[in-house]
Every structure is written in C-alpha cells, then in structure tokens.
Design an enzyme around this catalytic site. Sequence first.
Site, short mmCIF file in Angstrom:
data_model
loop_
_atom_site.label_atom_id
_atom_site.label_comp_id
_atom_site.label_asym_id
_atom_site.label_seq_id
_atom_site.Cartn_x
_atom_site.Cartn_y
_atom_site.Cartn_z
N CYS A 277 42.67 42.38 38.38
CA CYS A 277 44.10 42.14 38.58
C CYS A 277 44.86 42.20 37.25
O CYS A 277 45.05 43.28 36.72
CB CYS A 277 44.32 40.83 39.34
SG CYS A 277 45.97 40.71 40.07
N HIS B 291 40.97 41.60 44.20
CA HIS B 291 40.21 40.40 43.83
C HIS B 291 38.83 40.39 44.48
O HIS B 291 38.62 39.74 45.51
CB HIS B 291 41.00 39.15 44.23
CG HIS B 291 42.19 38.90 43.36
ND1 HIS B 291 42.13 38.13 42.22
CD2 HIS B 291 43.46 39.36 43.44
CE1 HIS B 291 43.32 38.10 41.65
NE2 HIS B 291 44.14 38.84 42.37
N GLU C 217 36.31 38.86 43.44
CA GLU C 217 35.65 37.57 43.23
C GLU C 217 35.79 36.64 44.43
O GLU C 217 34.99 35.71 44.62
CB GLU C 217 36.21 36.88 41.98
CG GLU C 217 37.54 36.17 42.14
CD GLU C 217 38.75 37.09 42.19
OE1 GLU C 217 39.88 36.58 42.41
OE2 GLU C 217 38.59 38.31 42.02
#
Length: 258
Positions: A113, A222, A224
């Site tokens: 990001c 994202h 994660e």
Amino acid sequence: MQTRPVVGISADRNMMGVHPSHMTGEKYIAAIVDGSQALALLLPALGDRQASADILQAVDGLLFTGSYSNVEPQRYGGHASAPGTLHDPARDATTLPLMRAAIAAGVPVLAICRGVQEMNVVFGGTLHQIVHTVEGLHDHRENKEDTLDTQYGPSHSLQLTPGGVLQQLAAGAAQVRVNSLHGQGIERLGAGLVTEAVAPDGLIEAVSVEGARAFALGVQWHPEWKFAADPLSTAIFRAFGDACRARIRNRAGALSAG
C-alpha cells in the site's frame, strides 16, 4: 546459529495523547511472524538518526507497510496536498532512503500500500494524490462504515503480467481478485520498475524491481489481512520469508569465505 530471519517493519510516527510514538498494525507483524516464519523488528521513524547502513546490518529483510498517511508531494514533485491530508515526514525521511539502500544492497523488500507508493517515489515515479478524482479511474477507497471483513474483502480483479513475479506466485493465474483500501496510487511508473498487475481502470497495482539482487515486490492491496485464507497472499509472504532465509545463508557464506 540463526534459524529465523529478522524482518524490519516500518513504523509510523503518531501522537499517543501528547507523546510522539512509533507504531504499526498487528496484522503486518502477524503476517511476518506466521506467514514468513520470521522474527519481527519494529523500525522507528527516526530518519537519519539511525543510518540505513546500520539498519541493514541488523535485518535480513524489510517490510514497508501501509499507513493512513500519504507521502509528502514534494518528494516526487507533486502539487500541494489538499487541506487536511495526513502526512508523516518522519516516516518519509526514514523509509525512502532505507528502501533505496536495501534494494541496492540486495536486502529482500516487500512493500504494501503506502509501501508500493514509496517504492515508486524512490525510483523517480509520481503519485495520483486522489485517485477517485482522476478521469477514468475508479474509487479505490474502502467504505469505513463497513465491517473490517467487508472492507478487506475482495473488491476488484487484477490482470497479472504474463511471466511476471506475481503471476509465478499466483501459480500462473491470469487474473486474481484483491481488496482495495487506498486513496493514492501510482501515476507515472518509476524508472527501473516493472508492472506486475493492473486494475480494470488501468491503475498499476503491483510492481517489481527490474534486475533486483533479491526479492523486491510492491503491491497496492493488503495481502497481510488474513493472509492464510488467500493462496496468493500466503505465497507472497512465504516467498518473502524464503528470500530472507537465503540472505542469511549468503551472509554466512560470505563470512566463511572471508
């Protein structure tokens, strides 16, 4: 003997009440510890008070995280930000030179990001400051009224570059679906960066570093978030961890040879 690589994770400089503090989201830490099988080390945003060369001696890889703040436009020759835009000059002063030094030194880098925006700036690229106001581009922001699972749920598809790093991690898939929680994005691609994925509106959403000595990947979404539930996210963090372990072996070999 070192068995797990040490991954430095970029921190934002925020105020906790009246106290300047350095912090990052637990989701990034969890993805490094559990997804990359590495030790997580938080790197405070102290600029040149901690030399990049010293940091690189202490880590086997670097994760540049997302953030609510935007890269200051003077870093890439952009126009003044809209009033109220959140910036973090301490982070800029830390991450931009550190990323540049890490890639040059062959230290594995994963940028997420804000991190991929930093990567583009490091290589001389520019940013759209407000993507949804650019003619032809979509609104890539999340709805903050939604639950987190909805905000981080799949939002749009990406076309992967044939034969690219990301397509290899995606087991050869031509397209994947990703979440979308960003207001800024890549405008002009930095010299030396390779496009790895493009959104339906043409916005570049993943890049790699051409000819990099080690893993050097940046993604706009994202991975994660609940990484273990998504095959591509799992593959990204596993590959990053493998690259960090390879750095341990290379450093050990260099010491033995010396």
